[in-house]
Each structure stands twice: as C-alpha cells, then as structure tokens.
Design a protein around this motif. Structure first.
Motif, PDB file in Angstrom:
ATOM      1  N   ILE A   1      -4.305  12.798  -1.630  1.00  0.00           N
ATOM      2  CA  ILE A   1      -3.654  13.478  -0.502  1.00  0.00           C
ATOM      3  C   ILE A   1      -4.272  13.035   0.822  1.00  0.00           C
ATOM      4  O   ILE A   1      -3.565  12.790   1.812  1.00  0.00           O
ATOM      5  N   ILE A   2      -5.597  12.895   0.864  1.00  0.00           N
ATOM      6  CA  ILE A   2      -6.288  12.454   2.081  1.00  0.00           C
ATOM      7  C   ILE A   2      -5.856  11.033   2.444  1.00  0.00           C
ATOM      8  O   ILE A   2      -5.535  10.737   3.600  1.00  0.00           O
ATOM      9  N   ALA A   3      -5.837  10.143   1.453  1.00  0.00           N
ATOM     10  CA  ALA A   3      -5.449   8.750   1.692  1.00  0.00           C
ATOM     11  C   ALA A   3      -4.003   8.652   2.168  1.00  0.00           C
ATOM     12  O   ALA A   3      -3.682   7.889   3.088  1.00  0.00           O
ATOM     13  N   VAL A   4      -3.131   9.423   1.556  1.00  0.00           N
ATOM     14  CA  VAL A   4      -1.707   9.425   1.924  1.00  0.00           C
ATOM     15  C   VAL A   4      -1.525   9.930   3.359  1.00  0.00           C
ATOM     16  O   VAL A   4      -0.766   9.348   4.151  1.00  0.00           O
ATOM     17  N   SER A   5      -2.205  11.015   3.705  1.00  0.00           N
ATOM     18  CA  SER A   5      -2.077  11.591   5.042  1.00  0.00           C
ATOM     19  C   SER A   5      -2.534  10.608   6.114  1.00  0.00           C
ATOM     20  O   SER A   5      -1.875  10.454   7.164  1.00  0.00           O
ATOM     21  N   LEU A   6      -3.640   9.923   5.858  1.00  0.00           N
ATOM     22  CA  LEU A   6      -4.173   8.954   6.817  1.00  0.00           C
ATOM     23  C   LEU A   6      -3.211   7.795   7.012  1.00  0.00           C
ATOM     24  O   LEU A   6      -2.889   7.418   8.146  1.00  0.00           O
ATOM     25  N   PHE A   7      -2.711   7.255   5.911  1.00  0.00           N
ATOM     26  CA  PHE A   7      -1.859   6.067   5.983  1.00  0.00           C
ATOM     27  C   PHE A   7      -0.492   6.368   6.574  1.00  0.00           C
ATOM     28  O   PHE A   7      -0.062   5.760   7.560  1.00  0.00           O
ATOM     29  N   PHE A   8       0.227   7.339   6.002  1.00  0.00           N
ATOM     30  CA  PHE A   8       1.589   7.610   6.435  1.00  0.00           C
ATOM     31  C   PHE A   8       1.630   8.253   7.816  1.00  0.00           C
ATOM     32  O   PHE A   8       2.566   8.014   8.588  1.00  0.00           O
TER      33      PHE A   8
ATOM     34  N   VAL B   1      11.116   0.469   8.070  1.00  0.00           N
ATOM     35  CA  VAL B   1      10.038   1.448   8.244  1.00  0.00           C
ATOM     36  C   VAL B   1      10.532   2.850   7.911  1.00  0.00           C
ATOM     37  O   VAL B   1       9.825   3.632   7.254  1.00  0.00           O
ATOM     38  N   GLY B   2      11.752   3.158   8.338  1.00  0.00           N
ATOM     39  CA  GLY B   2      12.309   4.465   8.010  1.00  0.00           C
ATOM     40  C   GLY B   2      12.393   4.681   6.512  1.00  0.00           C
ATOM     41  O   GLY B   2      12.040   5.749   5.996  1.00  0.00           O
ATOM     42  N   PHE B   3      12.852   3.655   5.798  1.00  0.00           N
ATOM     43  CA  PHE B   3      12.942   3.735   4.339  1.00  0.00           C
ATOM     44  C   PHE B   3      11.553   3.845   3.715  1.00  0.00           C
ATOM     45  O   PHE B   3      11.334   4.650   2.794  1.00  0.00           O
ATOM     46  N   ASN B   4      10.618   3.046   4.220  1.00  0.00           N
ATOM     47  CA  ASN B   4       9.267   3.013   3.655  1.00  0.00           C
ATOM     48  C   ASN B   4       8.446   4.258   3.975  1.00  0.00           C
ATOM     49  O   ASN B   4       7.409   4.492   3.342  1.00  0.00           O
ATOM     50  N   VAL B   5       8.870   5.018   4.949  1.00  0.00           N
ATOM     51  CA  VAL B   5       8.208   6.293   5.236  1.00  0.00           C
ATOM     52  C   VAL B   5       8.942   7.445   4.547  1.00  0.00           C
ATOM     53  O   VAL B   5       8.328   8.306   3.911  1.00  0.00           O
ATOM     54  N   THR B   6      10.271   7.438   4.638  1.00  0.00           N
ATOM     55  CA  THR B   6      11.060   8.554   4.113  1.00  0.00           C
ATOM     56  C   THR B   6      11.026   8.650   2.591  1.00  0.00           C
ATOM     57  O   THR B   6      10.708   9.707   2.032  1.00  0.00           O
ATOM     58  N   MET B   7      11.331   7.546   1.903  1.00  0.00           N
ATOM     59  CA  MET B   7      11.425   7.577   0.443  1.00  0.00           C
ATOM     60  C   MET B   7      10.072   7.880  -0.220  1.00  0.00           C
ATOM     61  O   MET B   7       9.990   8.772  -1.074  1.00  0.00           O
ATOM     62  N   PRO B   8       9.004   7.170   0.136  1.00  0.00           N
ATOM     63  CA  PRO B   8       7.708   7.521  -0.455  1.00  0.00           C
ATOM     64  C   PRO B   8       7.259   8.934  -0.111  1.00  0.00           C
ATOM     65  O   PRO B   8       6.720   9.636  -0.969  1.00  0.00           O
ATOM     66  N   THR B   9       7.473   9.347   1.151  1.00  0.00           N
ATOM     67  CA  THR B   9       7.078  10.699   1.546  1.00  0.00           C
ATOM     68  C   THR B   9       7.827  11.741   0.728  1.00  0.00           C
ATOM     69  O   THR B   9       7.240  12.738   0.270  1.00  0.00           O
ATOM     70  N   LEU B  10       9.129  11.519   0.537  1.00  0.00           N
ATOM     71  CA  LEU B  10       9.939  12.443  -0.260  1.00  0.00           C
ATOM     72  C   LEU B  10       9.464  12.465  -1.710  1.00  0.00           C
ATOM     73  O   LEU B  10       9.322  13.546  -2.313  1.00  0.00           O
ATOM     74  N   THR B  11       9.197  11.289  -2.261  1.00  0.00           N
ATOM     75  CA  THR B  11       8.710  11.199  -3.644  1.00  0.00           C
ATOM     76  C   THR B  11       7.364  11.896  -3.802  1.00  0.00           C
ATOM     77  O   THR B  11       7.145  12.653  -4.757  1.00  0.00           O
ATOM     78  N   ILE B  12       6.465  11.645  -2.857  1.00  0.00           N
ATOM     79  CA  ILE B  12       5.134  12.260  -2.909  1.00  0.00           C
ATOM     80  C   ILE B  12       5.243  13.772  -2.738  1.00  0.00           C
ATOM     81  O   ILE B  12       4.555  14.540  -3.435  1.00  0.00           O
ATOM     82  N   PHE B  13       6.104  14.213  -1.816  1.00  0.00           N
ATOM     83  CA  PHE B  13       6.280  15.644  -1.577  1.00  0.00           C
ATOM     84  C   PHE B  13       6.806  16.343  -2.834  1.00  0.00           C
ATOM     85  O   PHE B  13       6.297  17.403  -3.227  1.00  0.00           O
ATOM     86  N   ILE B  14       7.813  15.755  -3.472  1.00  0.00           N
ATOM     87  CA  ILE B  14       8.371  16.352  -4.697  1.00  0.00           C
ATOM     88  C   ILE B  14       7.323  16.367  -5.806  1.00  0.00           C
ATOM     89  O   ILE B  14       7.162  17.369  -6.516  1.00  0.00           O
TER      90      ILE B  14
ATOM     91  N   GLU C   1       0.833  -1.210   0.000  1.00  0.00           N
ATOM     92  CA  GLU C   1       0.000   0.000   0.000  1.00  0.00           C
ATOM     93  C   GLU C   1       0.865   1.257   0.000  1.00  0.00           C
ATOM     94  O   GLU C   1       0.571   2.236  -0.696  1.00  0.00           O
ATOM     95  N   CYS C   2       1.937   1.207   0.772  1.00  0.00           N
ATOM     96  CA  CYS C   2       2.859   2.340   0.873  1.00  0.00           C
ATOM     97  C   CYS C   2       3.363   2.748  -0.515  1.00  0.00           C
ATOM     98  O   CYS C   2       3.333   3.929  -0.885  1.00  0.00           O
ATOM     99  N   TYR C   3       3.780   1.775  -1.307  1.00  0.00           N
ATOM    100  CA  TYR C   3       4.379   2.089  -2.602  1.00  0.00           C
ATOM    101  C   TYR C   3       3.348   2.253  -3.720  1.00  0.00           C
ATOM    102  O   TYR C   3       3.629   2.930  -4.713  1.00  0.00           O
ATOM    103  N   ILE C   4       2.183   1.671  -3.561  1.00  0.00           N
ATOM    104  CA  ILE C   4       1.116   1.936  -4.530  1.00  0.00           C
ATOM    105  C   ILE C   4       0.673   3.392  -4.422  1.00  0.00           C
ATOM    106  O   ILE C   4       0.447   4.068  -5.433  1.00  0.00           O
ATOM    107  N   LEU C   5       0.560   3.891  -3.191  1.00  0.00           N
ATOM    108  CA  LEU C   5       0.219   5.305  -2.998  1.00  0.00           C
ATOM    109  C   LEU C   5       1.292   6.209  -3.596  1.00  0.00           C
ATOM    110  O   LEU C   5       1.000   7.272  -4.143  1.00  0.00           O
ATOM    111  N   THR C   6       2.553   5.765  -3.504  1.00  0.00           N
ATOM    112  CA  THR C   6       3.654   6.529  -4.100  1.00  0.00           C
ATOM    113  C   THR C   6       3.549   6.529  -5.621  1.00  0.00           C
ATOM    114  O   THR C   6       3.734   7.572  -6.271  1.00  0.00           O
ATOM    115  N   ALA C   7       3.254   5.358  -6.187  1.00  0.00           N
ATOM    116  CA  ALA C   7       3.092   5.255  -7.640  1.00  0.00           C
ATOM    117  C   ALA C   7       1.930   6.115  -8.130  1.00  0.00           C
ATOM    118  O   ALA C   7       1.996   6.727  -9.202  1.00  0.00           O
ATOM    119  N   MET C   8       0.873   6.197  -7.341  1.00  0.00           N
ATOM    120  CA  MET C   8      -0.276   7.022  -7.709  1.00  0.00           C
ATOM    121  C   MET C   8       0.087   8.500  -7.716  1.00  0.00           C
ATOM    122  O   MET C   8      -0.412   9.271  -8.544  1.00  0.00           O
TER     123      MET C   8
END
Length: 314
Positions: A249-256, A207-220, A115-122
C-alpha cells in the motif's frame, strides 16, 4: 557556452539538447550531487541485494517474491536510466543527443509502465493469498505468474513505443534547452514548434489508462481483502494479513500519487513542481521500495541471515 548561444531559435534540425537539471543555483549543485549519488547507491545496493536474496533462497520462490523480484529489477533499471545522467547536470553542462534523448524517453516509459502493472499484479496476488488461500496455488500458478509478467512487459513496450514514436515525429525549433533533469514528455512538448495535440492525446489516454485501471484493480482487491480481514477473528491472523499488505500500500501510494500529479494535473503547473513530483517516482521510489518490503518482512530477514552465514563459511 551560454544558454543563449546554445539555444537554437527557429532551427528545426535539433541534433542535441541541454538538460538544465534539477536546479540552477550554484550553491546547491555540490550538496545535491552527493545527496542523489547516495540515493542512487542505496537504490542499486537495495534492489540488487533483494534480487540476489530471492534467487539464492528457495523459500522465497513464491508468487509474492516472484513479483517482488520483477519490481526490484524494474526499479534498478529505470533508476539507472535516469539518475546517472541527472548527476552530470550537477557538475557540468549536460548535453544529450537527440537519439540518446529519445532512447532515454523510451526506456523511462517502458520501465515506469512496467512498475505500474507489477504493483497491480502484486495487489491481485495478495487478494488471492488472503481471500482464496485454498485455491492460491492454482490461481497464482507458475504459468499464470509467467503470463502476467509477459503481459506487463508487452504492454510496457507497446505504450513506450506509442510515446516515443509520437515524440520522434515532432519538430523542435523553439530551442534545445530542456528545463528538466531528463528527457521527460511534458518538458519536450514545450520545445516543439509543431502541433503537439497527438502527443497530448497519447499522454492523456495512456497515462489515464495506466492510472485508472490499475488503481481500480488495486482498490477492488483491497476492498475485498479488508472485508476478508474483518471476518478473521484471530488477532494474530489479522496482524499477519495486514503486514503482508502494508508495504504494498505504501509503495502504491508513493508511485501512483506522484505519477497522477505529474501527468494529470493542470498544464499551468510550474517546472519546479513537475521536477519534484517526478523525483518521487523515478528516484525516491526505486530507493525506498527495497527497504519498504524488507524492514518488517520476516522472510527477507531469514533469507538475509542464511545468505550471510553461507558467505561467512565460504
């Protein structure tokens, strides 16, 4: 059988665990059972309904809905891995074997990481659609989407193996009572009588990688999206761009938000806080996502009307 009798003390050969569940207050057991049963039913109906709509309607066969299809599939799977076993805790003593516990842990990790990376791909898909519309068909071709999806599931499998493999090697001799409604990593680590330093390191890194990398990708991605939207002069164009991103954005905020609080917060956090934060991304998220992506989505509304019309004439 009492909690004290079921605890195994210093016995290292734990064959089964007791899941205490969400609460030990008798007056709350029945209301919570029906509450979470209703949430699970909504989650199953919502996610399976979205899966069927996407499959049956050709105009939804686009990269955006391809990833939404995978998100709904993952949400359905990992809510099914967690919620039915949780419901047992409300009606009787919930016993789970060591093998079942490790299996639940594996699939929980697998689907949550997916789910973490599908949200990133989206997020990347929305960036490509809004910022590079002329190259969208090439950037998000069928082959690219397939490769991204395979990468998501492979990464989920490898990291779930890392978590489960390190957990299997622990010796549980401080009792067999898990103060949680599932075989959750932190709850299991508290029962170990051997060093958990490797497990904690795996959790921190993964967990650090799975939060940091997707969050950074989504933020950019969204920084570039907002910059592009700002240059759109048409009010209608801006509104359409925002509408395609708002649900995500709502789904990402809830999950991460819930996941980061759960695994990156200080170890002094109470069990109740752990349980509440886990509920948000294991139970509430899978229920809310289909509705978040459907309520203001005109394409889904059209697909639903077409499907209902067809079913009425069969």
């Amino acid at each position: 059988m009492t909690r004290e009798r079921m605890a195994l003390g210093n016995d290292s050969s734990v064959k089964e665990f007791i899941l205490l569940g969400l609460t030990q207050q008798p007056e709350l057991q029945l209301p919570l059972f029906f509450l979470f049963l209703g949430i699970y039913v909504c989650s199953v109906v919502g996610n399976l309904g979205l899966l069927v709509l996407i499959v049956l309607n050709p105009h939804l066969h686009t990269p955006m809905y391809y990833f939404l299809f995978n998100l709904s599939f993952v949400d359905f799977c990992y809510s099914t891995v967690i919620t039915p076993k949780m419901l047992v805790s409300f009606v009787k003593q919930n016993i789970i074997s060591h093998a079942e516990c490790m299996t639940q842990l594996f699939f929980f990790c697998f689907f949550v990481i997916n789910e973490c990376y599908i949200l990133t791909a989206m997020a990347y898909d929305r960036y490509a659609a809004i910022c590079k519309p002329l190259l969208y068909q090439v950037t998000m071709s069928h082959q690219v989407c397939l490769l991204m999806t395979v990468g998501v599931y492979v990464l989920g499998f490898v990291e779930a193996i890392a978590h489960t493999g390190s957990m299997v090697h622990l010796t549980f001799c401080d009792g067999n009572i898990i103060d949680h409604y599932m075989c959750e990593i932190n709850a299991l680590l508290k029962l170990s009588c051997t060093s958990t330093s490797i497990n904690e390191l795996v959790v921190f890194i993964v967990v650090g990688f799975n939060v940091t990398m997707p969050t950074l990708t989504i933020f950019i991605s969204y920084t570039l999206i907002l910059s592009n939207i700002h240059s759109i002069h048409s009010t209608e164009g801006r509104s359409k761009a925002f509408s395609t991103c708002g649900s995500h954005i709502i789904a990402v905020s809830l999950f991460f938000g819930a996941a980061a609080f759960m695994y990156l917060n200080p170890s002094s956090a109470s069990e109740d806080e752990d349980k509440v934060s886990t509920i948000f991304y294991t139970i509430m998220g899978p229920m809310l996502n289909p509705f978040i992506y459907s309520i203001r989505n005109k394409d889904v509304h059209i697909a639903l009307r077409k499907t209902l019309k067809k079913s009425m004439f069969i």
